[in-house]
Design a protein around this motif. Structure first.
Motif, PDB file in Angstrom:
ATOM      1  N   UNK A  51       1.230  -1.210   0.104  1.00 45.08           N
ATOM      2  CA  UNK A  51       0.053  -0.036  -0.027  1.00 45.08           C
ATOM      3  C   UNK A  51       1.072   1.220  -0.113  1.00 45.08           C
ATOM      4  N   UNK A  52       1.914   1.444   0.545  1.00 46.18           N
ATOM      5  CA  UNK A  52       2.746   2.322   1.017  1.00 46.18           C
ATOM      6  C   UNK A  52       3.594   2.612  -0.534  1.00 46.18           C
ATOM      7  N   UNK A  53       4.430   1.398  -1.572  1.00 44.92           N
ATOM      8  CA  UNK A  53       4.278   1.868  -2.307  1.00 44.92           C
ATOM      9  C   UNK A  53       3.336   2.557  -3.364  1.00 44.92           C
ATOM     10  N   UNK A  54       2.746   2.442  -3.469  1.00 45.57           N
ATOM     11  CA  UNK A  54       1.566   2.214  -4.796  1.00 45.57           C
ATOM     12  C   UNK A  54       1.136   3.607  -3.943  1.00 45.57           C
ATOM     13  N   UNK A  55       1.061   3.590  -2.921  1.00 40.17           N
ATOM     14  CA  UNK A  55       0.230   5.249  -2.544  1.00 40.17           C
ATOM     15  C   UNK A  55       2.128   6.220  -3.125  1.00 40.17           C
ATOM     16  N   UNK A  56       2.758   6.099  -2.532  1.00 38.42           N
ATOM     17  CA  UNK A  56       3.951   6.940  -3.430  1.00 38.42           C
ATOM     18  C   UNK A  56       4.119   6.844  -4.905  1.00 38.42           C
ATOM     19  N   UNK A  57       3.618   5.707  -5.786  1.00 35.11           N
ATOM     20  CA  UNK A  57       3.407   5.696  -7.455  1.00 35.11           C
ATOM     21  C   UNK A  57       2.630   6.502  -7.175  1.00 35.11           C
TER      22      UNK A  57
ATOM     23  N   UNK B   1       2.413  -9.313   8.508  1.00 35.50           N
ATOM     24  CA  UNK B   1       4.390  -8.778   8.276  1.00 35.50           C
ATOM     25  C   UNK B   1       4.980  -8.994   6.929  1.00 35.50           C
ATOM     26  N   UNK B   2       4.387  -9.821   6.765  1.00 26.97           N
ATOM     27  CA  UNK B   2       5.636 -10.055   5.479  1.00 26.97           C
ATOM     28  C   UNK B   2       4.969  -9.360   4.191  1.00 26.97           C
ATOM     29  N   UNK B   3       4.219  -8.870   4.078  1.00 22.04           N
ATOM     30  CA  UNK B   3       3.072  -7.657   3.266  1.00 22.04           C
ATOM     31  C   UNK B   3       1.468  -8.734   2.852  1.00 22.04           C
ATOM     32  N   UNK B   4       0.989  -7.795   1.837  1.00 20.52           N
ATOM     33  CA  UNK B   4       0.257  -8.245   0.975  1.00 20.52           C
ATOM     34  C   UNK B   4      -0.326  -9.110   0.285  1.00 20.52           C
ATOM     35  N   UNK B   5      -1.043 -10.277   0.217  1.00 24.77           N
ATOM     36  CA  UNK B   5      -1.609 -10.894  -0.640  1.00 24.77           C
ATOM     37  C   UNK B   5      -3.347 -10.874  -0.904  1.00 24.77           C
ATOM     38  N   UNK B   6      -3.466 -10.952  -2.614  1.00 27.26           N
ATOM     39  CA  UNK B   6      -4.353 -10.956  -2.930  1.00 27.26           C
ATOM     40  C   UNK B   6      -5.513 -12.265  -2.244  1.00 27.26           C
ATOM     41  N   UNK B   7      -6.997 -12.021  -1.809  1.00 25.56           N
ATOM     42  CA  UNK B   7      -7.396 -12.900  -1.309  1.00 25.56           C
ATOM     43  C   UNK B   7      -8.073 -13.367  -2.604  1.00 25.56           C
ATOM     44  N   UNK B   8      -8.370 -14.660  -2.338  1.00 24.94           N
ATOM     45  CA  UNK B   8      -9.758 -14.760  -4.177  1.00 24.94           C
ATOM     46  C   UNK B   8     -10.354 -13.629  -4.726  1.00 24.94           C
TER      47      UNK B   8
END
Length: 103
Positions: free
Chosen positions: A24-30, A58-65
């Motif tokens: 989310x933070x990288x997307x916000x920056x982009x 903690x390791x990040x985010x993953x898409x749900x189905x």
């Protein structure tokens, strides 16, 4: 009569940005947005849909189905809009007819 839900195009674009940026933070920056505004937009979209789009770890985010389904459709919409833009540019340049990609 059936009530139709409408997805917020901005929020779906942000889902794609998160997928591409990996967080989310990288997307916000982009996208030149604040991290809280991106988080709020995703939370609103998840609330509207009644399901989570991302699993947060903690390791990040993953898409749900559900998130994976939305990503596929959002990419398709993005591709259609990109094709429309190219067709308009070609029409303005005097090239007529639909642009066929991969056909």
């Amino acid at each position: 009569s059936e009530v139709r839900m409408k997805l917020n195009p901005r929020a779906t674009r942000l889902v794609l940005a998160i997928c591409r940026a990996g967080s989310i933070s990288n997307a916000a920056r982009a996208e030149n947005l604040s991290q809280p505004s991106v988080s709020v937009a995703v939370a609103r979209l998840e609330h509207q849909l009644g399901t989570k789009l991302f699993d947060r770890h903690r390791s990040g985010i993953r898409l749900t189905p559900a998130g994976a389904l939305l990503r596929v459709r959002a990419e398709a919409v993005e591709n259609i809009l990109d094709a429309a833009l190219r067709e308009i540019q070609l029409a303005d340049a005097g090239v007529a007819g639909p642009l066929v990609i991969g056909g």
